[in-house]
Design an enzyme around this catalytic site. Structure first.
Site, PDB file in Angstrom:
ATOM      1  CE  LYS A  17      31.001  62.672  33.620  1.00 56.03           C
ATOM      2  NZ  LYS A  17      31.455  63.969  34.709  1.00 56.03           N
ATOM      3  NE  ARG A  64      27.043  48.064  47.150  1.00 55.76           N
ATOM      4  CZ  ARG A  64      28.307  47.366  46.888  1.00 55.76           C
ATOM      5  NH1 ARG A  64      28.611  46.763  47.131  1.00 55.76           N
ATOM      6  NH2 ARG A  64      29.069  48.201  47.336  1.00 55.76           N
ATOM      7  CD  GLU A 128      29.414  41.398  49.156  1.00 55.18           C
ATOM      8  OE1 GLU A 128      30.192  42.382  48.369  1.00 55.18           O
ATOM      9  OE2 GLU A 128      28.567  42.253  49.542  1.00 55.18           O
ATOM     10  CG  ASP A 155      33.675  42.364  50.696  1.00 54.38           C
ATOM     11  OD1 ASP A 155      33.704  42.613  51.114  1.00 54.38           O
ATOM     12  OD2 ASP A 155      33.083  42.855  49.698  1.00 54.38           O
ATOM     13  CB  ILE A 226      33.446  50.124  38.972  1.00 49.90           C
ATOM     14  CG1 ILE A 226      34.472  49.589  37.503  1.00 49.90           C
ATOM     15  CG2 ILE A 226      32.897  48.917  40.144  1.00 49.90           C
ATOM     16  CD1 ILE A 226      35.490  49.163  38.737  1.00 49.90           C
ATOM     17  CG  HIS A 227      34.727  54.270  34.417  1.00 46.38           C
ATOM     18  ND1 HIS A 227      34.670  54.331  32.806  1.00 46.38           N
ATOM     19  CD2 HIS A 227      35.953  54.621  34.775  1.00 46.38           C
ATOM     20  CE1 HIS A 227      35.272  55.126  32.908  1.00 46.38           C
ATOM     21  NE2 HIS A 227      36.137  55.798  33.776  1.00 46.38           N
ATOM     22  CG  ASP A 272      15.509  17.822  22.831  1.00 47.14           C
ATOM     23  OD1 ASP A 272      15.529  18.118  23.036  1.00 47.14           O
ATOM     24  OD2 ASP A 272      15.754  16.263  23.616  1.00 47.14           O
TER      25      ASP A 272
END
Ligand code: COA
Ligand code: MG
Length: 291
Positions: A17, A64, A128, A155, A226-227, A272
């Site tokens: 994909k 990663r 983590e 984690d 993630i999607h 400011d």
């Protein structure tokens, strides 16, 4: 970069994909999305994926790797740097010294691969480990390779021995709010991007939109995904909208018309130096998003 989408490094179906995705950056994952038995296959697939798309790439491809404290990270690096990844993400770091070691390892691999020194940037997943929370004020010592930090609550809960990281209403418990705030402060102090953590319920667009709104309000400029369905929502949420840009232009115009005055008023509110900086930042983000 606003949206950073993970793809499990061993998944042929999802890697296929890749060229249809609208994410500002893709992270090919060798860590938690890949089972131990598939680590070697994933490493090769990720390298092949990089080699099939030699740079300069329209869409940055990051990798990663596995934690530096484990047995896999150096092999991950040795395998992927020759594919000229657009960056490396390090999970589960504990100390600044660890990031400095990774910096040195990448520098050596850049020499081996005839890459310019520092050409593989780094994003670290902070929070983590409990230890990492106490290092977030010193990230500036890593040097220019460090481009951003993000954070992870799952984690951290494991490391703390906690049973949950959210309350009954789904809000972060105080420890995780603290971790999130330290990431914002640590990133700003080091002058690197703060990237918000994943919103794991990928079938909840309204919840994601809300989470992005809070993240941007608080100073994050991007978010992990993630999607594929999460990407457009994240991109939109981290792009200044017409109201933001109009306000920013009005602020700049007010200062231009102000003839050198440092304190002005707009619609009955004080303007400011911080407002000027904020307005300039919004317009810079809008320009970047439009590219
Ligand atoms: N990257 C690329 N494609 C993805 C994708 C991703 N992260 N997540 C889903 N897709 C694809 C699916 O393959 C599917 O396409 P297909 O039907 O042609 O195969 C399509 O998008 C729709 O997916 P859907 O059925 O809605 O989800 P799923 O059940 O297949 O996958 C997850 C759900 C969560 C397992 C998947 O999104 C995923 O693997 N995400 C990344 C996880 C990860 O890397 N975690 C580590 C960091 S926290
Ligand atoms: Mg993880």
């Amino acid at each position: 970069m606003r949206s950073w989408l993970f793809i499990p490094g061993d998944s042929e179906r999802k890697l296929a994909k890749l060229d249809t995705l609208e994410a500002d950056a893709v992270i090919l994952d060798l860590e938690d999305a890949v089972l131990p038995a598939s680590k070697t296959v994933a490493r090769q697939r990720v390298r092949d994926t990089l080699d099939a798309r030699p740079g300069p790439r329209g869409r940055p491809l990051w990798v990663r790797i596995n934690p530096l404290e484990g047995p896999l990270a150096l092999e991950d690096l040795a395998a992927v740097v020759g594919g000229r990844p657009d960056g490396v993400m390090l999970p589960k770091f504990s100390t600044v010294a660890e990031l400095q070691r990774l910096d040195a390892a990448l520098a050596a691999l850049e020499v081996r691969e005839n890459l310019a020194p520092g050409s593989v940037p780094l994003v670290a997943v902070a929070t983590e480990t409990a230890r990492s929370l106490f290092e977030l004020g010193a990230l500036g010592r890593v040097g220019p390779r460090l481009q951003g930090i993000t954070w992870g609550a799952e984690d951290l809960a494991v490391d703390l021995g906690a049973a949950a990281n959210r309350d009954e209403e789904g809000r972060w418990l105080p420890t995780y709010q603290l971790a999130r705030s330290l990431v914002l402060a640590g990133a700003a102090a080091a002058g690197v991007q703060a990237i918000d953590t994943v919103y794991t319920n990928f079938r909840d667009p309204a919840g994601l939109r809300e989470s992005c709104r809070h993240a941007r309000r608080d100073g994050f400029t991007g978010k992990l995904a993630i999607h594929p369905d999460q990407v457009a929502i994240i991109n939109e949420a981290f792009t200044p909208d017409e109201d933001d840009c109009r306000w920013a232009r009005e602020v700049l115009a007010a200062f231009e018309a102000g003839g050198g005055e440092g304190a002005l008023s707009l619609d009955g509110k004080l303007l400011d130096a911080p407002h000027l900086r904020q307005a300039e930042r919004i317009l810079a983000q809008a320009r970047q998003s439009a590219r």
